[in-house]
Design a protein around this motif. Sequence first.
Motif, PDB file in Angstrom:
ATOM      1  N   GLU A 190      10.549 -24.430 -19.143  1.00 41.99           N
ATOM      2  CA  GLU A 190       9.283 -23.749 -19.425  1.00 41.99           C
ATOM      3  C   GLU A 190       9.213 -22.354 -18.805  1.00 41.99           C
ATOM      4  O   GLU A 190       8.131 -21.760 -18.741  1.00 41.99           O
ATOM      5  N   THR A 191      10.329 -21.845 -18.348  1.00 47.63           N
ATOM      6  CA  THR A 191      10.318 -20.516 -17.723  1.00 47.63           C
ATOM      7  C   THR A 191       9.809 -19.449 -18.697  1.00 47.63           C
ATOM      8  O   THR A 191      10.030 -19.524 -19.909  1.00 47.63           O
ATOM      9  N   THR A 192       9.138 -18.457 -18.143  1.00 41.93           N
ATOM     10  CA  THR A 192       8.634 -17.343 -18.957  1.00 41.93           C
ATOM     11  C   THR A 192       9.282 -16.026 -18.527  1.00 41.93           C
ATOM     12  O   THR A 192       8.840 -14.958 -18.938  1.00 41.93           O
ATOM     13  N   ASP A 193      10.308 -16.134 -17.700  1.00 38.98           N
ATOM     14  CA  ASP A 193      10.998 -14.928 -17.252  1.00 38.98           C
ATOM     15  C   ASP A 193      11.910 -14.418 -18.366  1.00 38.98           C
ATOM     16  O   ASP A 193      12.752 -15.150 -18.888  1.00 38.98           O
ATOM     17  N   LEU A 194      11.718 -13.154 -18.733  1.00 37.78           N
ATOM     18  CA  LEU A 194      12.423 -12.570 -19.874  1.00 37.78           C
ATOM     19  C   LEU A 194      13.935 -12.633 -19.711  1.00 37.78           C
ATOM     20  O   LEU A 194      14.661 -13.032 -20.641  1.00 37.78           O
ATOM     21  N   LYS A 195      14.449 -12.262 -18.548  1.00 42.23           N
ATOM     22  CA  LYS A 195      15.904 -12.254 -18.339  1.00 42.23           C
ATOM     23  C   LYS A 195      16.479 -13.661 -18.402  1.00 42.23           C
ATOM     24  O   LYS A 195      17.554 -13.886 -18.956  1.00 42.23           O
ATOM     25  N   ALA A 196      15.744 -14.596 -17.835  1.00 41.35           N
ATOM     26  CA  ALA A 196      16.219 -15.987 -17.880  1.00 41.35           C
ATOM     27  C   ALA A 196      16.280 -16.484 -19.320  1.00 41.35           C
ATOM     28  O   ALA A 196      17.261 -17.131 -19.733  1.00 41.35           O
ATOM     29  N   LEU A 197      15.263 -16.182 -20.079  1.00 43.15           N
ATOM     30  CA  LEU A 197      15.207 -16.639 -21.476  1.00 43.15           C
ATOM     31  C   LEU A 197      16.359 -16.058 -22.305  1.00 43.15           C
ATOM     32  O   LEU A 197      16.988 -16.761 -23.098  1.00 43.15           O
ATOM     33  N   THR A 198      16.626 -14.759 -22.119  1.00 50.43           N
ATOM     34  CA  THR A 198      17.700 -14.135 -22.910  1.00 50.43           C
ATOM     35  C   THR A 198      19.073 -14.628 -22.480  1.00 50.43           C
ATOM     36  O   THR A 198      19.966 -14.785 -23.317  1.00 50.43           O
ATOM     37  N   GLN A 199      19.259 -14.892 -21.159  1.00 49.85           N
ATOM     38  CA  GLN A 199      20.546 -15.402 -20.694  1.00 49.85           C
ATOM     39  C   GLN A 199      20.794 -16.811 -21.226  1.00 49.85           C
ATOM     40  O   GLN A 199      21.889 -17.135 -21.683  1.00 49.85           O
ATOM     41  N   ILE A 200      19.768 -17.650 -21.193  1.00 52.78           N
ATOM     42  CA  ILE A 200      19.922 -19.023 -21.714  1.00 52.78           C
ATOM     43  C   ILE A 200      20.139 -18.974 -23.231  1.00 52.78           C
ATOM     44  O   ILE A 200      21.002 -19.684 -23.762  1.00 52.78           O
ATOM     45  N   GLY A 201      19.371 -18.132 -23.904  1.00 50.52           N
ATOM     46  CA  GLY A 201      19.530 -17.994 -25.353  1.00 50.52           C
ATOM     47  C   GLY A 201      20.926 -17.535 -25.723  1.00 50.52           C
ATOM     48  O   GLY A 201      21.539 -18.035 -26.679  1.00 50.52           O
ATOM     49  N   TYR A 202      21.456 -16.585 -24.929  1.00 50.30           N
ATOM     50  CA  TYR A 202      22.808 -16.079 -25.192  1.00 50.30           C
ATOM     51  C   TYR A 202      23.848 -17.187 -25.050  1.00 50.30           C
ATOM     52  O   TYR A 202      24.761 -17.312 -25.874  1.00 50.30           O
ATOM     53  N   CYS A 203      23.717 -17.993 -24.003  1.00 50.80           N
ATOM     54  CA  CYS A 203      24.685 -19.074 -23.792  1.00 50.80           C
ATOM     55  C   CYS A 203      24.698 -20.056 -24.959  1.00 50.80           C
ATOM     56  O   CYS A 203      25.748 -20.449 -25.454  1.00 50.80           O
ATOM     57  N   PHE A 204      23.496 -20.440 -25.413  1.00 49.27           N
ATOM     58  CA  PHE A 204      23.428 -21.379 -26.530  1.00 49.27           C
ATOM     59  C   PHE A 204      23.924 -20.729 -27.836  1.00 49.27           C
ATOM     60  O   PHE A 204      24.530 -21.392 -28.673  1.00 49.27           O
ATOM     61  N   LEU A 205      23.670 -19.431 -27.964  1.00 47.09           N
ATOM     62  CA  LEU A 205      24.158 -18.715 -29.152  1.00 47.09           C
ATOM     63  C   LEU A 205      25.676 -18.715 -29.190  1.00 47.09           C
ATOM     64  O   LEU A 205      26.296 -18.994 -30.226  1.00 47.09           O
ATOM     65  N   MET A 206      26.293 -18.432 -28.042  1.00 52.86           N
ATOM     66  CA  MET A 206      27.751 -18.416 -27.963  1.00 52.86           C
ATOM     67  C   MET A 206      28.342 -19.816 -28.137  1.00 52.86           C
ATOM     68  O   MET A 206      29.473 -19.979 -28.598  1.00 52.86           O
ATOM     69  N   ALA A 207      27.550 -20.823 -27.802  1.00 50.73           N
ATOM     70  CA  ALA A 207      28.015 -22.206 -27.941  1.00 50.73           C
ATOM     71  C   ALA A 207      27.827 -22.731 -29.361  1.00 50.73           C
ATOM     72  O   ALA A 207      28.282 -23.832 -29.687  1.00 50.73           O
TER      73      ALA A 207
END
Length: 383
Positions: free
Chosen positions: A52-69
Amino acid sequence: MKKLLIICMLFSLQALGQAQTVAIDKEKIFDLYQNQRYAEAGEYLKTSYGSETTDLKALTQIGYCFLMAGNNVEAEKYYAKADAIQPGNLPILFSLASINTRRGNTEKAKLYYGNIVKLDSNNFIVYKLLANLYLSDKDSLKMVYLLKANKLVPTDGDVAADLAAVHSVYQNYDRAYEVLNVAIKADPENLVLQRTKLPIANLLKKYDEVIASGESLLKDNKDASVIKDLAKAYYYTKKYDKAVTLFRQLEEMLMQNENTLYVTTLCYRNLKNYKMATLYAKKTIDEAISPNTSSYYALLGLAYEEDEKFTLADAAYKKGLQFNSNPNLYYRLATLHDTKFKRSKSAMNYYQLYLKSKPNPKNDAEEIKFVQARIEQMALLTK
């Protein structure tokens, strides 16, 4: 480069962890990135920062990992959260557009790319990607986006080839030719562009250019499309032997079609090889029953007639009438019955049918004049 990217990401994560007082195992993350275990990295970061994090950098880093996966569902979820927090962020919009393109959600991808255009109207990449979302070359928006992309980077080969194809659909062959010329000058070794240009050059009657370019291309690779375009150029320049040789190569490659077989028939007829003209007219008919079938039978009948096989010519012409009331077929039957069979009554009937079939007043002016005069002459002879 890959290691540098990982290090940069780790610095970003370190700063993020400090800001949120989240403990990140840097060695573990480095190992996961280094070994491209992005799914595990995504789950680790997701657990560390909380779903449930709302931190922008955290969201983009997690999104990037799942995108690459390759987990587009999870990737979109985190990038969408980031977009809601900071609308208008170009990297986030590009990621969301890319994800939706992969998932086949074309309309959503268009919306995201459209938002990028509003923020950056001179972004070449977004126009190129937008154009790719329109599958039909007849779609007006595809033309719009390709024109914008080509204006920004006229030397891009992919855009030039796609834009040339669209121009060709609208029969703007001069524009297609010029677009390709600019790109080829920037990349003379681009064989895709050179192959794309051949049929357009043929349509513009630049046959010498097609021959020179086509022969050069065939030195490296026996490409069927190049062989076809080169063969047509030889046909148009009346080098029928060379055209036939190339068309026969297409047959050996099993790449012939009704058009190539039809032109092969014309080549043999011009070479006065009526036996082969007859053979290829039959092959043309066998290849495809189409709106042109009556014309193919007309060509078959003409080959028989010129080979003095008049009964077979008569049968071929009549067969062609079963597919279409082609004025040319009535004309050929009329002259055949008039001059070869000496059957005045049937000849008169076919002459009259020819006029009733509405031949082209401009293109068939001489035939119409002859038929009208012949009907009058035959009428006088029967009185």
